[in-house]
Structure formats: structure tokens, C-alpha cells
Scaffold this active site. Sequence first.
Site, PDB file in Angstrom:
ATOM      1  N   CYS A 120       0.573  -1.037  -0.011  1.00  0.00           N
ATOM      2  CA  CYS A 120       0.170   0.361   0.092  1.00  0.00           C
ATOM      3  C   CYS A 120       0.811   1.134  -0.195  1.00  0.00           C
ATOM      4  O   CYS A 120       2.100   1.043   0.410  1.00  0.00           O
ATOM      5  CB  CYS A 120      -0.885  -0.087   1.627  1.00  0.00           C
ATOM      6  SG  CYS A 120      -2.168   1.389   1.360  1.00  0.00           S
ATOM      7  N   CYS A 130      -4.284   5.802  -0.014  1.00  0.00           N
ATOM      8  CA  CYS A 130      -3.728   4.346  -0.476  1.00  0.00           C
ATOM      9  C   CYS A 130      -2.890   4.990  -1.855  1.00  0.00           C
ATOM     10  O   CYS A 130      -2.514   3.571  -2.150  1.00  0.00           O
ATOM     11  CB  CYS A 130      -4.276   3.991  -0.117  1.00  0.00           C
ATOM     12  SG  CYS A 130      -4.678   3.241   1.153  1.00  0.00           S
ATOM     13  N   LYS A 195     -12.198  -5.317   2.245  1.00  0.00           N
ATOM     14  CA  LYS A 195     -12.121  -4.230   3.465  1.00  0.00           C
ATOM     15  C   LYS A 195     -12.680  -3.258   3.891  1.00  0.00           C
ATOM     16  O   LYS A 195     -13.073  -2.328   2.686  1.00  0.00           O
ATOM     17  CB  LYS A 195     -10.446  -3.787   2.699  1.00  0.00           C
ATOM     18  CG  LYS A 195      -9.628  -3.162   3.842  1.00  0.00           C
ATOM     19  CD  LYS A 195      -8.236  -2.279   3.197  1.00  0.00           C
ATOM     20  CE  LYS A 195      -7.275  -1.415   4.921  1.00  0.00           C
ATOM     21  NZ  LYS A 195      -6.526  -0.678   4.158  1.00  0.00           N
ATOM     22  N   LYS A 248     -11.725  -7.889   6.359  1.00  0.00           N
ATOM     23  CA  LYS A 248     -10.583  -7.061   7.639  1.00  0.00           C
ATOM     24  C   LYS A 248     -12.246  -5.814   7.513  1.00  0.00           C
ATOM     25  O   LYS A 248     -12.408  -5.231   6.920  1.00  0.00           O
ATOM     26  CB  LYS A 248      -9.260  -5.944   6.717  1.00  0.00           C
ATOM     27  CG  LYS A 248      -9.235  -5.303   7.939  1.00  0.00           C
ATOM     28  CD  LYS A 248      -6.677  -4.624   7.262  1.00  0.00           C
ATOM     29  CE  LYS A 248      -7.103  -4.085   8.225  1.00  0.00           C
ATOM     30  NZ  LYS A 248      -5.229  -3.113   7.768  1.00  0.00           N
TER      31      LYS A 248
END
Length: 326
Positions: A120, A130, A195, A248
Amino acid sequence: MSLSFDRHRRLRMSATMRNLVREHHVRVEDLIYPLFFVEGTGVKHEIPSMPGVYHFSLDVFKEELDDIVSLGIQSLMVFGVPNHKDACGSEAYAENGIVQQAIRMIKEAYPHMVVMADNCLCQYTDHGHCGVLHEGNVENDESLALLAKTAVSQAKAGADVIAPSNMMDGFVAAIRAALDEAGFVHIPIMSYSVKYASSFYGPFRDAAHSTPQTGDRKTYQMDPANAREGIREAAADVEQGADFLMVKPALAYMDMIQRLRTRFELPIVAYNVSAEYSMVKAAAANGWIDEQRIVMETMVGFKRAGADLIITYHAKDIAKWLKEGM
């Protein structure tokens, strides 16, 4: 009086019997331990919001690495916090970037260790996003080129797994193509497939110094209210060549772990994120919970939901408890 009913308690009458019929197990081999590396010398600083988690400089890390290995932990996830940050996150793909140095150091000391490199730009950009930022917008395709370049540099340093967490569209395809072209066809990709734009990342941003300077990450990380979208994200990553799929955060999204487990045959990874860790540590410090019991119950929950592997800051404690036979 004759009654007919099932006697489920027959299989719970002793610890040995309960062990015999236990359906899910947490093993040290299931654990991936995240680490944060900084530049400089003599640095071992505890992260205030994450008790027991440290920033390490490479010169003092060997003792910690020896301890990790002695506990039987076999997999590490490495994050870097560079001194220099710029608009394009150039330290992310620098040959002697802090992550690249950490990978080489770990692999030289313990070649058998599986080293996973987070991929990232957020820790490396001066704006904290990011990807590449233009007029307040994260430019997807321009970011892909830099993320692919980062992946190749990490593989050259010796990373065993590339773990892209950036959530750009097409990141798996771009990284797979770059790795293959560079001769790293054997390096797997652990995709942060599902995510979420979560509030559970707060302490991590303290650890990684990666808080966005403006705006937020909701244009590229997922809306916490969406589940079907997560399946689309994961399916796209599978099609593009991912080798692992990750959810996540883990604790508030165990339904997503189960959905992915039902749908896909790839290994599923649960990321037990920073706030999940810190909340347990804070409650335990106040004497409100039994830390070991809470942590192990949570880990079993991840496994029961369908996770094969667990990234967790509790890894060293779990490994100690498993060694002691709990």
C-alpha cells in the site's frame, strides 16, 4: 416416568471428552504476526494505543525475532514507517526502503520464515492516502503502476507473499502481471479482498502514521453496510489471480468470512485488527475480562466462521498459551 430426549451433555462431562469432540482448533501455524519497522537505531517504542506492540528499528529487532521463532510462529506481516514521505510514496518501492531492508534481514536470519509484505502507499505518502492524489481524488490507474512497482521491489527483497491492502480496482491483476513479468511467477498474492472503511483501524493509523491528511478512504474501501458487494470484490480478485482472500476487520464481519468460505475454495484470512486488539487490552488492564479466555474464544470464532489463517497482534500471547497447553 419415561422421557425421550437427546442427552447432549454426555459429550461435555470432562475436559478430556470435550477435547476429544472439539470441532475447531487454533494452531500456532494459523497465526500471522504483524510488525512495524522504522528507520534509525536503538528504537523499540511501544505504540501508546496498542500495548505490547512496538516500533522497531532493524538493529534491535534480532532479539525480538529470535523470541518470535522460539514460540513457533512461522509467518510475519511487515509494515514500514519511513522518515521521508512524498506525494507518490516513493519509499514504498525504494530498493533500500525500510520494508525491503526488514524483509532481507528476516530472511537472512531465518530463511524458513514466511514473510508477507503489506502493499500500500498510505504509510509512504505525505497525504496519507493509499494511492496517488489529484485534486482531492485518488487516481486508480496511476496508483496501480506504483503498487505494482512496489510489489516487484518487495519480491526482489525476498518477500514470500505480497499482501495488497490498497483497495484500488484491478490491483490484483496489475500486481500479478508485474510479478510474472519480473520472473516472480511463484510469489502468491494475499488480497485484502473485503476491506471495509472501518472505525476499527484507529490504533493502526497511530502505529503506521498513515491517517489521511484530508478526506477519508470511503471512495475505495467498502461501505460497512454492504455484504453482496464483498462477494463481487472477492470474485474479481479470484479471477485476476489472487491466492488468498482476506476479510478486514474480522470481528464485526464474521458473516463475511463465512460467506467467502461458502463461495470460494481459496484460503481465507481474517485480520484481527488494531482496535479489536486494543479494546481487549484495555478491558484486561482494568480487570474487566479474562484476557486469555476472551482472545482464544475470539480466535475460535474466526476459525468457526471459516478462516484458515488469522493475522493478529495477539499472536505471541496465543503462541505462549498454546505452548503451555492452556
